[in-house]
Design a protein around this motif. Sequence first.
Motif, PDB file in Angstrom:
ATOM      1  N   GLU A 136      25.431  45.174   2.035  1.00  0.00           N
ATOM      2  CA  GLU A 136      26.792  44.649   1.906  1.00  0.00           C
ATOM      3  C   GLU A 136      27.503  44.666   3.256  1.00  0.00           C
ATOM      4  N   TYR A 137      27.365  45.778   3.978  1.00  0.00           N
ATOM      5  CA  TYR A 137      27.994  45.867   5.297  1.00  0.00           C
ATOM      6  C   TYR A 137      27.365  44.881   6.267  1.00  0.00           C
ATOM      7  N   ALA A 138      26.057  44.734   6.203  1.00  0.00           N
ATOM      8  CA  ALA A 138      25.364  43.796   7.083  1.00  0.00           C
ATOM      9  C   ALA A 138      25.838  42.368   6.824  1.00  0.00           C
ATOM     10  N   GLU A 139      26.093  42.048   5.552  1.00  0.00           N
ATOM     11  CA  GLU A 139      26.589  40.717   5.199  1.00  0.00           C
ATOM     12  C   GLU A 139      27.988  40.495   5.765  1.00  0.00           C
ATOM     13  N   ARG A 140      28.850  41.510   5.658  1.00  0.00           N
ATOM     14  CA  ARG A 140      30.203  41.390   6.222  1.00  0.00           C
ATOM     15  C   ARG A 140      30.161  41.233   7.734  1.00  0.00           C
ATOM     16  N   ILE A 141      29.318  42.009   8.389  1.00  0.00           N
ATOM     17  CA  ILE A 141      29.212  41.925   9.843  1.00  0.00           C
ATOM     18  C   ILE A 141      28.677  40.558  10.253  1.00  0.00           C
ATOM     19  N   ALA A 142      27.706  40.030   9.531  1.00  0.00           N
ATOM     20  CA  ALA A 142      27.169  38.703   9.837  1.00  0.00           C
ATOM     21  C   ALA A 142      28.242  37.632   9.655  1.00  0.00           C
ATOM     22  N   ASP A 143      29.077  37.772   8.618  1.00  0.00           N
ATOM     23  CA  ASP A 143      30.167  36.824   8.385  1.00  0.00           C
ATOM     24  C   ASP A 143      31.168  36.858   9.541  1.00  0.00           C
ATOM     25  N   ILE A 144      31.479  38.034   9.998  1.00  0.00           N
ATOM     26  CA  ILE A 144      32.413  38.171  11.122  1.00  0.00           C
ATOM     27  C   ILE A 144      31.809  37.585  12.388  1.00  0.00           C
ATOM     28  N   GLU A 145      30.525  37.839  12.623  1.00  0.00           N
ATOM     29  CA  GLU A 145      29.846  37.255  13.784  1.00  0.00           C
ATOM     30  C   GLU A 145      29.879  35.725  13.724  1.00  0.00           C
ATOM     31  N   THR A 146      29.702  35.172  12.528  1.00  0.00           N
ATOM     32  CA  THR A 146      29.752  33.724  12.351  1.00  0.00           C
ATOM     33  C   THR A 146      31.137  33.194  12.691  1.00  0.00           C
TER      34      THR A 146
END
Length: 97
Positions: A47-57
Amino acid sequence: MPEPIRMSRRAWVATWAVLCVAGLAATAGLNVSSSPDPKTEEPVSAEYAERIADIETQLAKSKKEGNDTVLTFSRIQVGDENDCSDELRHHLRGDQC
């Protein structure tokens, strides 16, 4: 009044060299003892990895568009079990603590 003790140049140089070596050894010892222990990097949950990837995007999209604006994110309430602020902070700063 007694005469001061005279030292030869060799004695002064030897004394100076001994003091320098002692200072370097003490500095090295202090540096070794004060360095933080390297921590192993803990895996980030999916879940955290998904949020971080979204922010990176979002950051990449803003950079690609050439916006000189500030990209902000709302914070989750403190104490929320889904708060991944520490993981995000470490990711964005590149902390190796």
